[in-house]
Write a protein that holds these residues in place. Structure first.
Motif, PDB file in Angstrom:
ATOM      1  N   TYR A 176       1.085  -1.129  -0.156  1.00 29.83           N
ATOM      2  CA  TYR A 176      -0.032   0.144  -0.087  1.00 29.83           C
ATOM      3  C   TYR A 176       0.880   1.278   0.104  1.00 29.83           C
ATOM      4  O   TYR A 176       1.116   1.765   0.852  1.00 29.83           O
ATOM      5  CB  TYR A 176      -0.807   0.067   1.115  1.00 29.83           C
ATOM      6  CG  TYR A 176      -1.792  -1.260   1.227  1.00 29.83           C
ATOM      7  CD1 TYR A 176      -3.120  -1.282   1.122  1.00 29.83           C
ATOM      8  CD2 TYR A 176      -1.283  -2.400   2.036  1.00 29.83           C
ATOM      9  CE1 TYR A 176      -3.788  -2.527   1.150  1.00 29.83           C
ATOM     10  CE2 TYR A 176      -2.019  -3.451   2.115  1.00 29.83           C
ATOM     11  CZ  TYR A 176      -3.296  -3.605   1.756  1.00 29.83           C
ATOM     12  OH  TYR A 176      -4.208  -4.768   1.989  1.00 29.83           O
ATOM     13  N   PRO A 177       1.304   1.587  -1.022  1.00 31.92           N
ATOM     14  CA  PRO A 177       2.225   2.757  -1.038  1.00 31.92           C
ATOM     15  C   PRO A 177       1.554   4.144  -0.723  1.00 31.92           C
ATOM     16  O   PRO A 177       2.243   5.157  -0.133  1.00 31.92           O
ATOM     17  CB  PRO A 177       2.674   2.866  -2.828  1.00 31.92           C
ATOM     18  CG  PRO A 177       1.635   2.306  -3.406  1.00 31.92           C
ATOM     19  CD  PRO A 177       1.173   1.130  -2.424  1.00 31.92           C
ATOM     20  N   VAL A 178       0.390   4.284  -1.106  1.00 22.89           N
ATOM     21  CA  VAL A 178      -0.560   5.582  -0.788  1.00 22.89           C
ATOM     22  C   VAL A 178      -1.949   4.725  -0.059  1.00 22.89           C
ATOM     23  O   VAL A 178      -2.308   3.565  -0.333  1.00 22.89           O
ATOM     24  CB  VAL A 178      -0.731   6.528  -1.626  1.00 22.89           C
ATOM     25  CG1 VAL A 178       0.735   7.309  -1.979  1.00 22.89           C
ATOM     26  CG2 VAL A 178      -1.414   5.859  -2.855  1.00 22.89           C
ATOM     27  N   ARG A 179      -2.806   5.601   0.650  1.00 23.23           N
ATOM     28  CA  ARG A 179      -3.987   5.081   1.210  1.00 23.23           C
ATOM     29  C   ARG A 179      -5.010   4.612   0.111  1.00 23.23           C
ATOM     30  O   ARG A 179      -5.653   3.635   0.467  1.00 23.23           O
ATOM     31  CB  ARG A 179      -4.376   6.192   1.819  1.00 23.23           C
ATOM     32  CG  ARG A 179      -3.851   6.452   3.303  1.00 23.23           C
ATOM     33  CD  ARG A 179      -4.667   7.450   4.128  1.00 23.23           C
ATOM     34  NE  ARG A 179      -3.854   7.801   5.484  1.00 23.23           N
ATOM     35  CZ  ARG A 179      -4.193   6.885   6.348  1.00 23.23           C
ATOM     36  NH1 ARG A 179      -5.016   6.021   6.560  1.00 23.23           N
ATOM     37  NH2 ARG A 179      -3.530   7.353   7.696  1.00 23.23           N
ATOM     38  N   PHE A 180      -4.826   4.972  -1.044  1.00 24.33           N
ATOM     39  CA  PHE A 180      -6.014   4.951  -1.975  1.00 24.33           C
ATOM     40  C   PHE A 180      -5.517   3.691  -3.183  1.00 24.33           C
ATOM     41  O   PHE A 180      -6.268   3.554  -3.998  1.00 24.33           O
ATOM     42  CB  PHE A 180      -6.503   5.893  -2.823  1.00 24.33           C
ATOM     43  CG  PHE A 180      -5.479   6.754  -3.593  1.00 24.33           C
ATOM     44  CD1 PHE A 180      -5.308   6.252  -4.851  1.00 24.33           C
ATOM     45  CD2 PHE A 180      -4.570   7.615  -3.178  1.00 24.33           C
ATOM     46  CE1 PHE A 180      -4.197   7.003  -5.652  1.00 24.33           C
ATOM     47  CE2 PHE A 180      -3.812   8.487  -3.591  1.00 24.33           C
ATOM     48  CZ  PHE A 180      -3.628   7.931  -5.268  1.00 24.33           C
ATOM     49  N   LEU A 181      -4.299   3.324  -3.040  1.00 18.89           N
ATOM     50  CA  LEU A 181      -3.431   2.400  -4.075  1.00 18.89           C
ATOM     51  C   LEU A 181      -3.101   1.161  -3.283  1.00 18.89           C
ATOM     52  O   LEU A 181      -2.271   1.223  -2.376  1.00 18.89           O
ATOM     53  CB  LEU A 181      -2.717   3.112  -4.846  1.00 18.89           C
ATOM     54  CG  LEU A 181      -1.756   2.255  -5.845  1.00 18.89           C
ATOM     55  CD1 LEU A 181      -2.976   1.792  -7.076  1.00 18.89           C
ATOM     56  CD2 LEU A 181      -0.739   3.106  -6.441  1.00 18.89           C
ATOM     57  N   THR A 182      -3.327  -0.095  -3.895  1.00 18.54           N
ATOM     58  CA  THR A 182      -2.959  -1.511  -3.599  1.00 18.54           C
ATOM     59  C   THR A 182      -2.119  -2.108  -4.852  1.00 18.54           C
ATOM     60  O   THR A 182      -2.738  -1.978  -5.950  1.00 18.54           O
ATOM     61  CB  THR A 182      -3.917  -2.184  -3.022  1.00 18.54           C
ATOM     62  OG1 THR A 182      -4.694  -1.610  -2.010  1.00 18.54           O
ATOM     63  CG2 THR A 182      -3.289  -3.266  -2.626  1.00 18.54           C
ATOM     64  N   LEU A 183      -0.931  -2.587  -4.526  1.00 17.05           N
ATOM     65  CA  LEU A 183      -0.085  -3.324  -5.687  1.00 17.05           C
ATOM     66  C   LEU A 183      -0.175  -4.497  -5.155  1.00 17.05           C
ATOM     67  O   LEU A 183       0.355  -4.924  -4.027  1.00 17.05           O
ATOM     68  CB  LEU A 183       1.218  -2.582  -5.895  1.00 17.05           C
ATOM     69  CG  LEU A 183       1.184  -1.116  -6.442  1.00 17.05           C
ATOM     70  CD1 LEU A 183       2.668  -0.499  -6.429  1.00 17.05           C
ATOM     71  CD2 LEU A 183       0.450  -0.967  -7.751  1.00 17.05           C
ATOM     72  N   ARG A 184      -0.350  -5.640  -6.017  1.00 16.16           N
ATOM     73  CA  ARG A 184      -0.224  -7.113  -5.636  1.00 16.16           C
ATOM     74  C   ARG A 184       0.338  -7.840  -6.559  1.00 16.16           C
ATOM     75  O   ARG A 184       0.263  -7.731  -7.872  1.00 16.16           O
ATOM     76  CB  ARG A 184      -1.790  -7.561  -5.441  1.00 16.16           C
ATOM     77  CG  ARG A 184      -2.773  -6.812  -4.800  1.00 16.16           C
ATOM     78  CD  ARG A 184      -4.197  -7.492  -4.621  1.00 16.16           C
ATOM     79  NE  ARG A 184      -5.031  -6.905  -3.678  1.00 16.16           N
ATOM     80  CZ  ARG A 184      -5.973  -5.921  -4.002  1.00 16.16           C
ATOM     81  NH1 ARG A 184      -6.037  -5.674  -5.470  1.00 16.16           N
ATOM     82  NH2 ARG A 184      -6.695  -5.293  -3.205  1.00 16.16           N
ATOM     83  N   THR A 185       1.019  -9.102  -5.868  1.00 11.00           N
ATOM     84  CA  THR A 185       1.546  -9.929  -6.843  1.00 11.00           C
ATOM     85  C   THR A 185       1.189 -11.327  -6.353  1.00 11.00           C
ATOM     86  O   THR A 185       1.454 -11.404  -4.977  1.00 11.00           O
ATOM     87  CB  THR A 185       3.080  -9.872  -7.332  1.00 11.00           C
ATOM     88  OG1 THR A 185       3.564 -10.667  -7.928  1.00 11.00           O
ATOM     89  CG2 THR A 185       3.809  -9.829  -5.995  1.00 11.00           C
TER      90      THR A 185
END
Length: 231
Positions: A176-185
């Motif tokens: 979660y780099p910022v509150r509104f964004l999630t990166l997944r792998t």
């Protein structure tokens, strides 16, 4: 609500589900799914046409503040150009979360029958078959464990399909780099193949938008888009 598309057979799935809170620590969920090949869009093989409707209902209950159990029943109705069929199956599960930083879960599926589709290049026939029984167990770690601002999540799970050799190993990471964004792998390893998946999520107020893709040719090369709305 979600949409999933598989590149291998040009199959698509649409799903909508909603939970209902019955009381403190008690809820029920209802879902409807449509799976189809050859009926929507022009890029499907003409010799394989089938459509399947799914209706699911599940119940979950909190036993103690850190332990919950649940069970669900699914009904599948399939049809093709020449036949139609009905199948019923069930799933049970348990989740244990002793602290905000960690959760354990287990799920047993495959009690019941599924629908098998077979094509002879002219028509698509349907039959029922006993579903493979599966036991899935895993855990999730959150850093930090506060619900207000989780920055990093790691998940790992093992799946045993009874009647098959070996175990499937799965793992995933969320950032979660910022509150509104999630990166997944994620990564899946089996005796037959290994493949990675990728995705991202965006939160806009009470709406969550998620996208995922399985680009490897050893998979079904599926892409999915999900929208979740909180009221």
């Amino acid at each position: 609500m979600s949409h999933r598309q598989e590149a291998t057979i040009h199959g698509m799935s649409e799903n909508a589900s909603i939970p209902f809170i019955l009381g403190a620590g008690e809820a029920i969920g209802i879902g409807v799914t449509v799976d189809h090949v050859g009926y929507i869009g022009d890029n499907s093989p003409a010799n394989f046409r089938a459509m399947q409707y799914g209706y699911d209902i599940a119940y979950g209950r909190e036993i103690i503040p850190t332990l919950s159990i649940g069970a669900g029943i699914g009904v599948r109705y399939g049809r093709s150009d020449v036949s139609s069929l009905l199948a019923v199956s069930s799933t049970t599960g348990i989740i244990y979360s002793p602290a905000p930083e960690i959760s354990y879960g287990a799920m047993f599926t495959g009690l019941g029958n599924g629908i098998v589709y077979a094509s002879d290049l002219k028509t698509t026939s349907l039959s029922t078959a006993r579903l493979p029984r599966k036991l899935l167990a895993g855990l999730t770690l959150r850093f930090p464990g506060t619900l207000q601002r989780t920055i990093f999540t790691i998940s790992a799970a093992n799946e045993k399909i009874f009647g098959e050799d070996g175990i499937r190993y799965m793992g995933g990471i969320e950032l979660y780099p910022v509150r509104f964004l999630t990166l997944r792998t994620g990564y899946l390893y089996t005796n037959a193949f290994a493949a990675a998946t990728f995705g991202l999520g965006i939160q806009l107020g009470g709406m969550h938008l998620d996208y995922s893709i399985s680009p490897s040719r050893v998979t079904d090369q599926a892409t999915s888009v999900t929208c979740a709305v909180t009221f």
